[in-house]
Design an enzyme around this catalytic site. Structure first.
Site, short mmCIF file in Angstrom:
data_model
loop_
_atom_site.label_atom_id
_atom_site.label_comp_id
_atom_site.label_asym_id
_atom_site.label_seq_id
_atom_site.Cartn_x
_atom_site.Cartn_y
_atom_site.Cartn_z
N SER A 189 105.74 -98.84 -12.57
CA SER A 189 106.93 -99.72 -12.49
C SER A 189 106.66 -101.04 -13.20
O SER A 189 107.52 -101.59 -13.89
CB SER A 189 107.31 -100.01 -11.04
N GLY A 190 105.45 -101.55 -12.99
CA GLY A 190 105.08 -102.80 -13.66
C GLY A 190 105.04 -102.62 -15.17
O GLY A 190 105.63 -103.42 -15.91
N TRP A 237 106.56 -100.53 -16.89
CA TRP A 237 107.93 -100.28 -17.40
C TRP A 237 108.60 -101.61 -17.81
O TRP A 237 109.41 -101.64 -18.74
CB TRP A 237 108.75 -99.59 -16.30
N HIS A 238 108.22 -102.70 -17.13
CA HIS A 238 108.81 -104.00 -17.45
C HIS A 238 108.30 -104.58 -18.77
O HIS A 238 108.91 -105.46 -19.35
CB HIS A 238 108.57 -105.02 -16.33
N GLY A 239 107.17 -104.11 -19.22
CA GLY A 239 106.63 -104.63 -20.48
C GLY A 239 105.16 -104.31 -20.61
O GLY A 239 104.46 -104.17 -19.61
#
Lengths: 178, 308
Positions: free
Chosen positions: A13-14, A16-18
């Site tokens: 998830s982390g 996925w943010h960048g």
């Protein structure tokens, strides 16, 4: 297995943010926050409403809320930082800065110049969130039994606040250039 | 569905009224610091409040200057008055071509100039127009032209400032002019602003290039068409900037674009300015620089653009 999967979910998830270590640390921190509950098999215990049939939370609940809020905000330092060095510097200043008396003066100056309307907004929306905490969306059933005109006034007030405080395109005044 | 449409209609109507009431109460009772989207400029940096009051009293002039601060800080109307030209400087801070158009629609017929000097500054062509809109809204009358322009700019600050200015115009008395000198600036009759500051060499670090905003391009084109349709003679002028600033512009692109719209004079190639003596920042002239620029300009005016 459960711990590994939790870590995979949060770290991905982390990511996925960048593609930055800051997002991965943010995800990993959130996974770490789950560890105490996971290891004691209590991760599905606190799924109901807080202060279910009461107006105010108990002291134990309040403590839980403050710890959750604090840990979430701490993880956000990594989420918002440019890079790991930036996050590290921010955390150093946050904790080691307590020893520097000048920082208290700077804080006083910041609070002195603080826009009072923001305090009103924060309290107002905290109240809405608190009273609407049983629903998926805070205002969903908040004034369900109120007369239509009251609901209209309330919704209009929300629209007014959005118009009044929405951040427009950043427009640094260029008078001093022209 | 029918009920939803009916409820939506009733809500839209009632909430519009309530919202209007909220805004009115806000304008009347709340300080500006709790209404951050209203940009009340008041006594503006560029003296627009005084300039727009003065222009209302004029008609049938010889030369009208238009443009950004490089116009109202670059063309000293005293230099033109002294040789018999009745001139007015209608430049304003960061004046975009969209704002110029509003001013032309308001004042061109009354002023009826024999010549328009239209100052063209590269950065203005890429400007969104928010700042100049706010300047105009705060310092001149508010009419349907402002509403149309606000729709073109489409910015929440412009909408709210416009609503506030309209309310002020309708229900409050006009602000009185307090001072003709603000900070280092002095307003000179005729629209010019004199800056009492020593020259300062500053190296511009602007990135090389030049961009064109479609709204500004189309407004600029329409302004030129307006001069042509009214049979008003005009020239396009690039006022002097420091050499480092000048080198940062994509001159080929900019000059080709401007030249296609009329007689164009680039004073960076005509006036021989000194970066250390004639500028107080990368693109604003000191009074000595202004006088030198105006002397060169008047030569060109007499030799090539003679109107008297």
């Amino acid at each position: 297995m459960k711990v590994r999967n939790t870590f995979i979910i949060f770290v991905v998830s982390g990511f996925w943010h960048g593609a930055n270590w800051t997002f991965i640390v943010w995800g990993a921190l959130n996974a770490i926050y789950f560890l105490p509950l996971l290891l004691r098999d209590k991760n599905r215990v606190h799924t109901g409403d807080i202060a279910a049939n009461r107006l105010l939370p108990s002291l134990k609940e309040l403590k839980g809320m403050l710890i959750t809020f604090g840990l979430t905000v701490l993880a956000w330092v990594f989420f918002r930082a440019e890079d790991m060095a930036h996050a590290g510097q921010f955390l150093m200043d946050l904790f080691l800065g307590l020893a520097d008396y000048m920082n208290y003066y700077k804080t006083y100056r910041l609070l002195y110049n603080f826009n009072p309307s923001l305090v009103f907004l924060i309290i107002f929306f905290y109240l809405i969130e608190w009273f609407g905490r049983h629903n998926d969306f805070a205002i969903q059933k908040l004034l369900k039994n109120s007369p239509r005109i009251i609901r209209f006034i309330f919704y209009s007030l929300l629209i007014y606040l959005i118009f009044n405080f929405m951040v427009a395109e950043e427009t640094p005044f260029i008078y001093f250039q022209f | 569905m029918k009920r939803f449409i009916k409820d939506f209609f009733i809500f839209s109507l009632v909430s519009s009224l309530i919202l209007g009431l909220f805004f009115l109460v806000g304008f009347e009772l709340l300080p500006f610091r709790v209404m951050p989207n209203i940009k009340y400029i008041g006594e503006g940096y560029g003296f627009s409040d005084i300039r727009f009051k003065e222009v209302d009293t004029l008609n049938d002039i010889d030369i009208l200057f238009l443009g950004s601060s490089h116009a109202y800080r670059g063309f000293d109307t005293r230099n033109f008055d002294s040789i018999g030209f009745r001139a007015f400087n209608l430049g304003s801070s960061a004046q975009t071509h969209d704002e110029t158009q509003i001013l032309l629609k308001r004042y061109l017929k009354e002023l009826n100039p024999k010549l328009v000097v239209y100052e063209v500054f590269p950065n203005v062509f890429k400007n969104s127009g928010i700042e100049s809109n706010l300047d105009l809204i705060n310092n001149d009358i508010v009419d349907y032209l402002n509403f149309k322009s606000a729709l073109r700019v489409n910015n929440i600050q412009v909408y709210q400032t416009l609503a506030h200015a309209y309310y002020k115009q309708k229900f409050k008395s006009q602000n009185k002019i307090k001072s003709y000198t603000r900070s280092n600036d002095t307003y000179i009759k005729g629209g010019y602003v004199e800056k009492a500051i020593k020259p300062k060499y500053t190296h511009s670090t602007s990135r090389k290039g030049w961009e064109l905003n479609e709204l500004q391009k189309s407004s600029f084109k329409q302004n030129i068409e307006m001069f042509n349709s009214e049979n008003i003679k005009y020239i396009l002028v690039f006022a002097p900037v420091s050499s480092s600033y000048y080198e940062s512009i994509d001159l080929k692109k900019f000059n080709n674009f401007i030249r296609s719209y009329g007689n164009y004079y680039d004073f960076n190639r005509i006036s021989n300015m000194n970066d250390s003596l004639h500028f107080y920042d990368p693109h604003h002239l000191t009074q000595e620089g202004v006088d030198k620029f105006n002397t060169d300009f008047i030569h060109i005016l007499k030799d090539h653009v003679l109107i008297k």
